[in-house]
Design a protein around this motif. Structure first.
Motif, mmCIF file in Angstrom:
data_model
loop_
_atom_site.group_PDB
_atom_site.id
_atom_site.type_symbol
_atom_site.label_atom_id
_atom_site.label_comp_id
_atom_site.label_asym_id
_atom_site.label_seq_id
_atom_site.Cartn_x
_atom_site.Cartn_y
_atom_site.Cartn_z
ATOM 1 N N LEU A 94 0.855 -1.180 0.000
ATOM 2 C CA LEU A 94 0.000 0.000 0.000
ATOM 3 C C LEU A 94 0.895 1.235 0.000
ATOM 4 O O LEU A 94 1.148 1.838 1.033
ATOM 5 C CB LEU A 94 -0.919 -0.003 1.227
ATOM 6 N N PRO A 95 1.419 1.605 -1.174
ATOM 7 C CA PRO A 95 2.341 2.743 -1.239
ATOM 8 C C PRO A 95 1.619 4.072 -1.008
ATOM 9 O O PRO A 95 0.390 4.133 -1.068
ATOM 10 C CB PRO A 95 2.897 2.661 -2.663
ATOM 11 N N PRO A 96 2.369 5.149 -0.745
ATOM 12 C CA PRO A 96 1.747 6.464 -0.576
ATOM 13 C C PRO A 96 0.850 6.809 -1.769
ATOM 14 O O PRO A 96 1.178 6.522 -2.919
ATOM 15 C CB PRO A 96 2.942 7.410 -0.480
ATOM 16 N N ASP A 97 -0.279 7.428 -1.480
ATOM 17 C CA ASP A 97 -1.339 7.680 -2.463
ATOM 18 C C ASP A 97 -1.171 9.040 -3.146
ATOM 19 O O ASP A 97 -1.152 10.064 -2.489
ATOM 20 C CB ASP A 97 -2.674 7.624 -1.725
ATOM 21 N N ARG A 98 -1.092 9.004 -4.475
ATOM 22 C CA ARG A 98 -0.970 10.232 -5.260
ATOM 23 C C ARG A 98 -2.273 10.598 -5.980
ATOM 24 O O ARG A 98 -2.280 11.479 -6.812
ATOM 25 C CB ARG A 98 0.133 10.081 -6.307
ATOM 26 N N THR A 99 -3.364 9.907 -5.688
ATOM 27 C CA THR A 99 -4.597 10.164 -6.425
ATOM 28 C C THR A 99 -5.353 11.361 -5.852
ATOM 29 O O THR A 99 -5.196 11.724 -4.688
ATOM 30 C CB THR A 99 -5.517 8.939 -6.400
ATOM 31 N N MET A 100 -6.204 11.942 -6.706
ATOM 32 C CA MET A 100 -7.026 13.060 -6.275
ATOM 33 C C MET A 100 -8.186 12.560 -5.429
ATOM 34 O O MET A 100 -8.777 11.531 -5.726
ATOM 35 C CB MET A 100 -7.596 13.816 -7.483
ATOM 36 N N SER A 101 -8.510 13.334 -4.401
ATOM 37 C CA SER A 101 -9.688 13.028 -3.606
ATOM 38 C C SER A 101 -10.918 13.587 -4.312
ATOM 39 O O SER A 101 -10.808 14.359 -5.270
ATOM 40 C CB SER A 101 -9.563 13.683 -2.222
ATOM 41 N N CYS A 110 -1.908 15.859 -12.888
ATOM 42 C CA CYS A 110 -2.977 15.392 -13.758
ATOM 43 C C CYS A 110 -3.924 16.558 -13.995
ATOM 44 O O CYS A 110 -3.770 17.623 -13.408
ATOM 45 C CB CYS A 110 -3.720 14.204 -13.151
ATOM 46 N N ARG A 111 -4.872 16.331 -14.850
ATOM 47 C CA ARG A 111 -5.903 17.337 -15.093
ATOM 48 C C ARG A 111 -7.147 16.949 -14.312
ATOM 49 O O ARG A 111 -7.502 15.782 -14.235
ATOM 50 C CB ARG A 111 -6.256 17.406 -16.568
ATOM 51 N N ALA A 112 -7.821 17.960 -13.786
ATOM 52 C CA ALA A 112 -9.085 17.702 -13.100
ATOM 53 C C ALA A 112 -10.132 17.300 -14.124
ATOM 54 O O ALA A 112 -10.268 17.950 -15.153
ATOM 55 C CB ALA A 112 -9.530 18.956 -12.355
ATOM 56 N N GLY A 121 -1.617 19.179 -8.982
ATOM 57 C CA GLY A 121 -0.395 18.495 -8.583
ATOM 58 C C GLY A 121 -0.565 17.897 -7.198
ATOM 59 O O GLY A 121 -1.137 18.535 -6.312
ATOM 60 N N ILE A 122 -0.101 16.679 -7.039
ATOM 61 C CA ILE A 122 -0.120 16.035 -5.728
ATOM 62 C C ILE A 122 1.302 15.593 -5.422
ATOM 63 O O ILE A 122 1.906 14.837 -6.179
ATOM 64 C CB ILE A 122 -1.087 14.848 -5.690
ATOM 65 N N THR A 123 1.811 16.115 -4.325
ATOM 66 C CA THR A 123 3.156 15.774 -3.881
ATOM 67 C C THR A 123 3.047 14.856 -2.676
ATOM 68 O O THR A 123 2.458 15.225 -1.668
ATOM 69 C CB THR A 123 3.948 17.036 -3.498
ATOM 70 N N VAL A 124 3.577 13.668 -2.806
ATOM 71 C CA VAL A 124 3.629 12.752 -1.681
ATOM 72 C C VAL A 124 4.915 13.043 -0.922
ATOM 73 O O VAL A 124 5.997 13.114 -1.512
ATOM 74 C CB VAL A 124 3.599 11.285 -2.165
ATOM 75 N N VAL A 125 4.785 13.251 0.378
ATOM 76 C CA VAL A 125 5.944 13.443 1.251
ATOM 77 C C VAL A 125 5.900 12.308 2.260
ATOM 78 O O VAL A 125 4.900 12.127 2.948
ATOM 79 C CB VAL A 125 5.894 14.806 1.986
#
Length: 166
Positions: free
Chosen positions: A107-114, A146-148, A128-132
């Motif tokens: 279960l890697p860090p999630d980069r998807t849009m909510s 990604c594009r909305a 843009g989603i930055t996983v830290v």
């Protein structure tokens, strides 16, 4: 049928700006961080040039480790900055912070849009989603754009789910 979230075909993101954003994102960890993407579009469908990422000075007051609450006045201020520079607001960028115990190889860090991310922007806006994440005592950052898909795509997706239950 629901439309898929499409990746932006081309993004020009200067390395110095990327380093500065990732440093700010790591500094905000374990809270979320937020910025508004300012720049220009090369054409209407794909290419974007990010000239600046403007983070509101009070962003930390509106962030937790699970969400960020963008303020309407932030967008107004960003629009003024963009107009003064001859740019436009391209979209936004925010972080998904993770502590080591919150992810694994399975279960890697999630980069998807909510769903909130999807509802916030019109179709075609750059998100843009930055996983830290913390790994072996060191903070790492990685960004995905990604594009909305827009509200219409969400409604189509909801209708598809309702139909599938029948």
């Amino acid at each position: 049928m629901a439309r898929r979230i499409r990746r932006v075909e081309a993004i020009v993101w200067p390395a110095a700006l990327k380093r500065r954003w990732h440093a700010a994102a790591r500094a905000a960890w374990p809270r979320e961080h937020y910025g508004i993407l300012l720049g220009r579009r090369i054409d209407a469908t794909s290419a974007a040039v990010i000239e600046e990422i403007w983070s509101p000075p009070d962003v930390a007051e509106h962030a937790t480790d699970a969400w960020i609450a963008p303020r309407a006045e932030w967008m107004a201020e960003a629009a003024h900055i963009a107009e003064d520079e001859g740019w436009r607001v391209l979209g936004d960028i925010h972080t998904h912070p993770y502590r080591e115990h919150e992810y694994s190889h399975m279960l890697p860090p999630d980069r998807t849009m909510s769903e909130g991310d999807v509802r916030y922007w019109a179709e075609g806006a750059l998100v843009g989603i930055t996983v830290v994440w913390s790994y072996c005592g060191r903070l790492r950052a990685s960004t995905w754009f990604c594009r909305a898909p827009g509200e219409v795509a969400m409604m189509e997706l909801r209708n598809a789910r309702i139909s599938a239950k029948r």
